[in-house]
Scaffold this motif. Sequence first.
Motif, mmCIF file in Angstrom:
data_model
loop_
_atom_site.group_PDB
_atom_site.id
_atom_site.type_symbol
_atom_site.label_atom_id
_atom_site.label_comp_id
_atom_site.label_asym_id
_atom_site.label_seq_id
_atom_site.Cartn_x
_atom_site.Cartn_y
_atom_site.Cartn_z
ATOM 1 N N VAL A 23 0.889 -1.080 -0.124
ATOM 2 C CA VAL A 23 0.045 -0.051 -0.065
ATOM 3 C C VAL A 23 0.791 1.325 0.008
ATOM 4 O O VAL A 23 1.749 1.493 0.909
ATOM 5 C CB VAL A 23 -0.764 -0.054 1.208
ATOM 6 C CG1 VAL A 23 -1.617 1.304 1.284
ATOM 7 C CG2 VAL A 23 -2.073 -1.227 1.234
ATOM 8 N N VAL A 24 0.319 2.188 -0.752
ATOM 9 C CA VAL A 24 1.328 3.431 -1.136
ATOM 10 C C VAL A 24 0.439 4.476 -0.588
ATOM 11 O O VAL A 24 -0.647 4.477 -1.311
ATOM 12 C CB VAL A 24 2.077 3.431 -2.381
ATOM 13 C CG1 VAL A 24 2.772 4.825 -2.508
ATOM 14 C CG2 VAL A 24 3.019 2.574 -2.922
ATOM 15 N N VAL A 25 0.722 5.392 0.197
ATOM 16 C CA VAL A 25 -0.155 6.432 0.674
ATOM 17 C C VAL A 25 0.539 7.674 0.038
ATOM 18 O O VAL A 25 1.764 8.144 0.318
ATOM 19 C CB VAL A 25 -0.210 6.555 2.009
ATOM 20 C CG1 VAL A 25 -1.087 7.694 2.658
ATOM 21 C CG2 VAL A 25 -1.124 5.184 2.506
ATOM 22 N N ILE A 26 -0.132 8.380 -0.720
ATOM 23 C CA ILE A 26 0.324 9.859 -1.023
ATOM 24 C C ILE A 26 -0.489 10.933 -0.341
ATOM 25 O O ILE A 26 -1.915 10.872 -0.278
ATOM 26 C CB ILE A 26 0.182 9.813 -2.390
ATOM 27 C CG1 ILE A 26 0.983 8.890 -3.244
ATOM 28 C CG2 ILE A 26 0.616 11.353 -3.009
ATOM 29 C CD1 ILE A 26 0.757 8.871 -4.796
ATOM 30 N N ASP A 27 0.119 11.678 0.351
ATOM 31 C CA ASP A 27 -0.497 12.786 1.170
ATOM 32 C C ASP A 27 -0.152 13.914 0.503
ATOM 33 O O ASP A 27 0.689 14.529 0.240
ATOM 34 C CB ASP A 27 -0.012 12.793 2.726
ATOM 35 C CG ASP A 27 -0.861 13.723 3.386
ATOM 36 O OD1 ASP A 27 -1.901 14.035 3.190
ATOM 37 O OD2 ASP A 27 -0.237 14.269 4.481
ATOM 38 N N ILE A 28 -1.303 14.975 0.314
ATOM 39 C CA ILE A 28 -1.250 16.025 -0.464
ATOM 40 C C ILE A 28 -1.343 17.059 0.476
ATOM 41 O O ILE A 28 -2.485 17.450 1.252
ATOM 42 C CB ILE A 28 -2.371 16.357 -1.627
ATOM 43 C CG1 ILE A 28 -2.425 15.143 -2.451
ATOM 44 C CG2 ILE A 28 -2.054 17.683 -2.056
ATOM 45 C CD1 ILE A 28 -3.324 15.287 -3.548
ATOM 46 N N ASP A 29 -0.164 17.564 0.928
ATOM 47 C CA ASP A 29 -0.247 18.768 2.030
ATOM 48 C C ASP A 29 -0.959 19.816 1.747
ATOM 49 O O ASP A 29 -1.217 20.298 0.702
ATOM 50 C CB ASP A 29 1.261 18.954 2.325
ATOM 51 C CG ASP A 29 2.262 18.097 2.841
ATOM 52 O OD1 ASP A 29 1.719 17.148 3.437
ATOM 53 O OD2 ASP A 29 3.304 18.217 2.544
#
Length: 75
Positions: A23-29
């Motif tokens: 699982v890859v999590v991309i967080d858009i700040d």
Amino acid sequence: MFFDRLEAALIQARRPGSPRPAVVVIDIDRLKAINDTMGMSFGDSALLTVARRASRDLRPGDSLARLGAISSAPS
């Protein structure tokens, strides 16, 4: 759908010789700040841009999902 597919991948991973899921999590700040200052349509456009770029590297059978602010996974 994300949690259903994750559960299926984890069940499949228990079988000998099966690939391990990732699982890859991309967080858009500051996405909320973007929506508040530039408008929801601008924030949606930013999300679509990220999704299009991320989907370029998906393989058949991979999934891409957007999870909003959640406090915990459903049980």
